[in-house]
Design an enzyme around this catalytic site. Structure first.
Site, PDB file in Angstrom:
ATOM      1  N   PRO A 108       3.825 -15.692  16.968  1.00 52.79           N
ATOM      2  CA  PRO A 108       4.253 -14.294  16.879  1.00 52.79           C
ATOM      3  C   PRO A 108       4.346 -13.642  18.266  1.00 52.79           C
ATOM      4  CG  PRO A 108       2.701 -14.779  15.128  1.00 52.79           C
ATOM      5  CD  PRO A 108       2.738 -16.001  16.021  1.00 52.79           C
ATOM      6  N   ARG A 109       5.177 -12.619  18.343  1.00 49.29           N
ATOM      7  CA  ARG A 109       5.559 -12.054  19.631  1.00 49.29           C
ATOM      8  C   ARG A 109       4.389 -11.548  20.473  1.00 49.29           C
ATOM      9  NH1 ARG A 109      10.980  -8.907  17.480  1.00 49.29           N
ATOM     10  NH2 ARG A 109      12.238 -10.802  17.456  1.00 49.29           N
ATOM     11  N   ASP A 110       3.403 -10.931  19.811  1.00 52.65           N
ATOM     12  CA  ASP A 110       2.289 -10.387  20.594  1.00 52.65           C
ATOM     13  C   ASP A 110       1.586 -11.485  21.372  1.00 52.65           C
ATOM     14  OD1 ASP A 110       1.684 -11.224  17.943  1.00 52.65           O
ATOM     15  OD2 ASP A 110      -0.300 -10.328  18.056  1.00 52.65           O
TER      16      ASP A 110
END
Ligand SMILES: Cc1cc2nc3c(=O)[nH]c(=O)nc-3n(C[C@H](O)[C@H](O)[C@H](O)COP(=O)(O)OP(=O)(O)OC[C@H]3O[C@@H](n4cnc5c(N)ncnc54)[C@H](O)[C@@H]3O)c2cc1C
Ligand code: SF4
Ligand code: SF4
Ligand code: FES
Lengths: 263, 600
Positions: free
Chosen positions: B310-312
């Site tokens: 995921p991006r985070d």
């Protein structure tokens, strides 16, 4: 032109009543595009300088203007690219549309034309509720659907550029592209030929290809959209069977295989 | 301005915003018989949605038949670090396929699988290839499809108009007012319901992938009308924005590059993401480069590459690499697809990325690596809504799309926004129309409310002072970038709050020159009110969450705190001041909880 150097932008300022070109000095930065320079002017010298932009990446088609007389997206025009065309650089609004203020023009004519085009009307779904189309069938339609509605092709088209009186009878290249996108959609069932001939006025177009030359999306407007549509108009008139065959098979004499025009 | 004649347009439903959410809401409201209008700041078809690239996530199962709504549900909950509104996620995952297929009925032409169905691509956090797409211009396809569908339904559109105030009557929505950008003329919409679909607020940061429109007007409008906001601290910094040239900094490089095989490398040429796999995702992430590379073609016996976490997670990793001195010359890292895929593949799958780098940076991505660094991209938080009806906490107000909060929790997965717009845009339009049909006495806004709003809007023409709106805007963007950016800490955020208060003072001294006709300086002054409000709410919410979770990372609280995983931070305006509350997340039913925990 080197980064850090000052250049002059000669920008058209005014409204529907009157206007003039005004010179602004801008310090350039690496990779700067015309829109960056205009925004720098707006931020420091002329906060009421009117212009449109949104994405700054060539995706929304908002920032159209005439840079040194050529219709262009200002966000995708690097200063280094046009520096050779002469100093100062001129930026003017699109000429085919009435000026609202500065670089902003009244493009509502396009939105009115859009309303005249009958919507997509698909055939029934497959028995399992799905729709099947193959990549090779949809590719030509996808080319047309790349259109970002920058209206640069409308701006350059001589049928309307200096002839507002033709606007009611002519849809312009952008809408030939849209009509082609529906007409060549593998699942569309509508017969749009009469519309293309009569309301959209395709007969006005004499295939100068100016529209294709300015299209920032590289859509082959004339070869892939306009010419096949013109053929369909002729066919339906003289050879309805051939028209139907083309509609069903998505094939035309001049098809997607046409080589790209040289720029 | 006293009593200049106001242009008045009564409707049942006014939809504010013409991105995917607003258009979908308008289509639905109109289809259900409500007299509907749409209002937007730019021309029709130019909203931020047009820029979306990678695709719309839906468990169609066209490429991976084992994909179902349940797996999509699970991925979205886990990606959101479990503070999502579970009911929104459930509706979303179940309805997504139908909403995407419906676009085909309206003329959308997605890329196809070999057997003629909608093709689906890989994206971060999604277990299976799930994104319906058209090359890397999916947003354009969706906005055009919805735009022309709406036109065919004769919905009225007010383009280049800005809503500045919502009108209320005894706590209910009574309409909205605003101005025409071209003439500066004042507009009043007496309506029974309003759908907020104003999109995100990335313009509050210096480096962002968003357009000038994303000033968070919906946040200001909702607060003023008395509505609750939720999760405002959760801001997504997308791992890959352009870093060079300076004018292009922040422009997005689609996650599709990594979905299609691109990898991240540091200045030493190392694929550093393997060093940053968090415990939470270790079991489902490849342990070696070989396994990661095999995954693209064989998802059954291999696990996902860490570049597709995921991006985070990816954002924090890039931040750290650059911080420790392993960055590229312009302060980013390298995104390399050139050495991994043939040129024809790259230009076919990623044509606009190819074009964007060639035109703006003079780089051919089929030959060279791109330089990238995180850019502000998405706001998970927003207006608090009822999951089923998209109703805000004020009667008559609905919200959908990026302006609404709850669906994505602490972090949004790529591709989940476009489908969010469709699923909840439809629901907002549907329930707004339904609400309208139940109203017995029409709401009626007082003339004073309208006069006051108009006076406030014109104040900058006669303000005492000589501040430039553009200077105040840049000042705010710098403060937020520095103190409330990817990583945050207490002292920095306190400084930010002081600076925001000082900028508010400066705003009262902004003096606008020129006329009301298409005047960007004046428009920017108006937008600053929303931006300052957004900045304050985000910062205060971020101070409250003393942990690192999803889009909210803190250097003073590096760990995730399980107790904070059971709460949302809610903001509301009471008597002119913003108040925060910490509220328990809605309790997830056991059968859905099991779905989140299994399938790993
Ligand atoms: C470059 C980029 C790529 C992306 N790629 C993807 C992707 O591949 N997949 C995905 O799922 N998501 C993607 N996203 C995210 C997604 O595009 C957005 O979250 C989504 O488009 C937001 O849509 P929306 O309808 O909520 O609002 P927007 O599209 O932002 O529209 C907001 C509308 O509200 C109007 N408005 C705002 N304020 C006012 C006001 N005061 N008065 C009147 N009108 C107002 C605006 O004019 C505009 O019409 C991407 C985002 C970016 C920036
Ligand atoms: S080719 Fe036809 S439509 Fe295109 S610019 Fe020339 S006349 Fe206009
Ligand atoms: S066809 Fe090309 S030039 Fe014409 S509006 Fe579309 S993108 Fe612009
Ligand atoms: S600003 Fe979007 S195309 Fe130029």
């Amino acid at each position: 032109m080197n980064a850090g150097e000052e250049i002059t932008l000669r920008v058209w300022r005014g409204d529907a009543a009157a206007g003039r070109l005004v010179d602004y000095r801008v310090r350039t930065a690496e990779g700067m595009v015309v829109l960056d320079a205009l925004r720098a002017i707006q931020a420091t010298q002329a906060p009421d300088l009117a212009m449109r932009w949104n994405c700054k990446a060539g995706k929304c088609g908002s920032c159209s203007a005439e840079v040194n007389g050529h219709p262009r997206l200002t966000c995708m025009t690097r200063l280094t690219e046009v520096a050779g065309e002469g100093n100062p650089l001129t930026v003017a609004p699109m000429r085919a549309f009435p000026v609202v203020k500065d670089l902003v023009t009244d493009v509502s004519w396009n939105y009115e034309k859009a309303k005249e085009i009958p919507p997509f009307s698909p055939a029934p779904r497959d028995p399992d509720g799905r729709r099947r189309m193959y990549q090779h069938e949809v590719e030509r339609v996808q080319e047309f659907r790349k259109c970002i509605e920058c209206f640069l092709c409308q701006d350059v088209c001589h049928v309307i550029r200096d002839h507002p009186e033709n606007k009611p009878k002519f849809a312009g290249p952008r809408f030939f592209v849209l009509l082609a996108a529906y007409e060549m959609h593998p699942l569309d069932t509508a017969n749009r030929v009469e519309q293309i001939r009569q309301d959209a006025g395709i007969g006005f177009c004499n295939i100068t290809k100016c529209c294709t030359e300015v299209c920032p999306e590289g859509i082959h407007i004339t070869d892939n959209a306009i010419i096949p549509l013109k053929e369909r108009v002729v066919d339906q008139h003289y050879d309805p069977v051939l028209w139907l065959w083309r509609k069903l098979t998505g094939r035309g004499k001049t098809s997607a295989a046409t080589p790209p025009p040289s720029r | 301005m006293g009593r200049e004649p106001y242009e008045t347009h009564p409707y049942d439903v006014l939809v504010i915003g013409a991105g995917g959410a607003g258009l979908r809401a308008a289509i639905e409201a109109a289809a259900r018989g409500a007299r509907t209008a749409v209002i937007c700041k730019s021309l029709l078809g130019k909203a931020h949605t047009v820029m979306a690239e990678g695709g719309a996530a839906a468990a169609l199962g066209n490429v991976w038949p084992e994909d179902t709504w349940a797996v999509h549900f699970r991925d979205t909950m886990r990606g959101g670090k479990l503070i999502n509104n579970w009911r929104m996620v459930e509706l979303f995952a179940k309805e997504a396929p139908e909403r995407v297929l419906e676009l085909e009925e309206w003329g959308a032409v997605f890329d196809r699988t070999p057997d003629g169905l909608i093709s689906q691509r890989d994206f971060g956090g999604h277990r299976y290839g799930r994104l319906a797409h058209v090359g890397d211009r999916t947003g354009l396809e969706i906005i055009r499809t919805l735009q022309y569908k709406m036109i065919s339904m004769h919905v009225d559109v007010f383009m280049e108009c800005t809503v500045t105030h919502l009108l209320t009557d005894a706590g209910r929505i009574a309409g909205a007012c605003g101005y025409r950008r071209d003439s500066g003329g004042w507009l009043v919409f007496p309506t029974k319901a309003v759908v907020l679909a104003t999109g995100g607020f990335g313009k509050v940061w210096r480096y962002t992938s968003m357009s000038w429109e994303s000033t968070g007007d919906g946040i200001g409008l909702a607060l003023e009308a008395g509505a609750d906001l939720i999760d405002m601290e959760m801001v997504q910094f997308h791992p890959t924005g352009m870093v060079w040239p300076p004018g292009a900094r922040g422009i997005l490089v689609t996650e599709g590059v990594r979905g299609d095989g691109g990898v991240l490398r540091n200045a030493e040429g190392r694929r550093f993401m393997f060093q940053y796999i968090p415990e939470f995702f270790r079991a489902e992430t490849a342990a070696s480069e070989e396994e990661a590379d095999r995954w693209y073609t064989d998802k059954r016996s291999n696990r996902r590459p860490p570049e597709l976490l995921p991006r985070d997670e990816v954002t924090r990793a890039i931040y750290r690499e650059v911080k420790t001195g392993r960055g590229s010359p312009h302060g980013g890292v390298y995104l390399d697809i050139a050495t991994r895929r043939p040129p024809e593949f790259i230009t076919r799958r990623l044509p606009s990325m190819h074009h964007q780098f060639l035109e703006l940076a003079g780089i051919d991505i089929t030959k060279d690596a791109m330089e990238v660094y995180p850019t502000c991209h998405y706001s998970m938080g927003g207006v608090r809504v009822n999951a089923d009806t998209a109703a805000a906490t004020v009667p008559g107000l609905f919200a959908a799309g990026e302006i609404a909060g709850g669906l994505h929790g602490a972090n949004r997965l790529g591709g989940n926004s476009l489908t969010d717009l469709l699923v909840f845009g439809r629901r907002a339009g549907m329930h707004a129309a339904e609400y309208v049909s139940t109203i017995r006495t029409n709401p009626n806004a007082s003339r004073d409310q309208i006069d006051d709003a108009a006076a406030a809007l014109l104040a900058p023409f006669s303000a005492p002072g000589d501040e430039s709106p553009f200077d105040v805007q840049t000042g705010l963007q710098d403060v937020m970038q520095e103190h409330v950016g990817i990583f945050r800490e207490e002292a920095g955020m306190r400084t930010a709050l002081e600076r925001i208060a000082a900028l508010r003072q400066r705003l009262s001294r902004v003096r606008v020159s020129g006329t009301r006709q298409y005047n960007p300086g004046w428009h920017a002054t108006r937008d600053l009110h929303s931006m300052l409000t957004v900045a304050e709410v985000v910062t205060r919410s971020a101070l409250e969450r003393k942990e690192t979770r999803g889009g909210h990372s803190r250097t003073d609280y590096l760990k995730t705190d399980a107790a904070l995983g059971r709460v949302n931070i809610v903001a509301a305006q009471r008597h002119g001041t913003i108040e925060l509350a910490v509220e328990p997340i809605p309790q997830i039913p056991d059968e859905l909880k099991r779905i989140v925990e299994e399938h790993t």
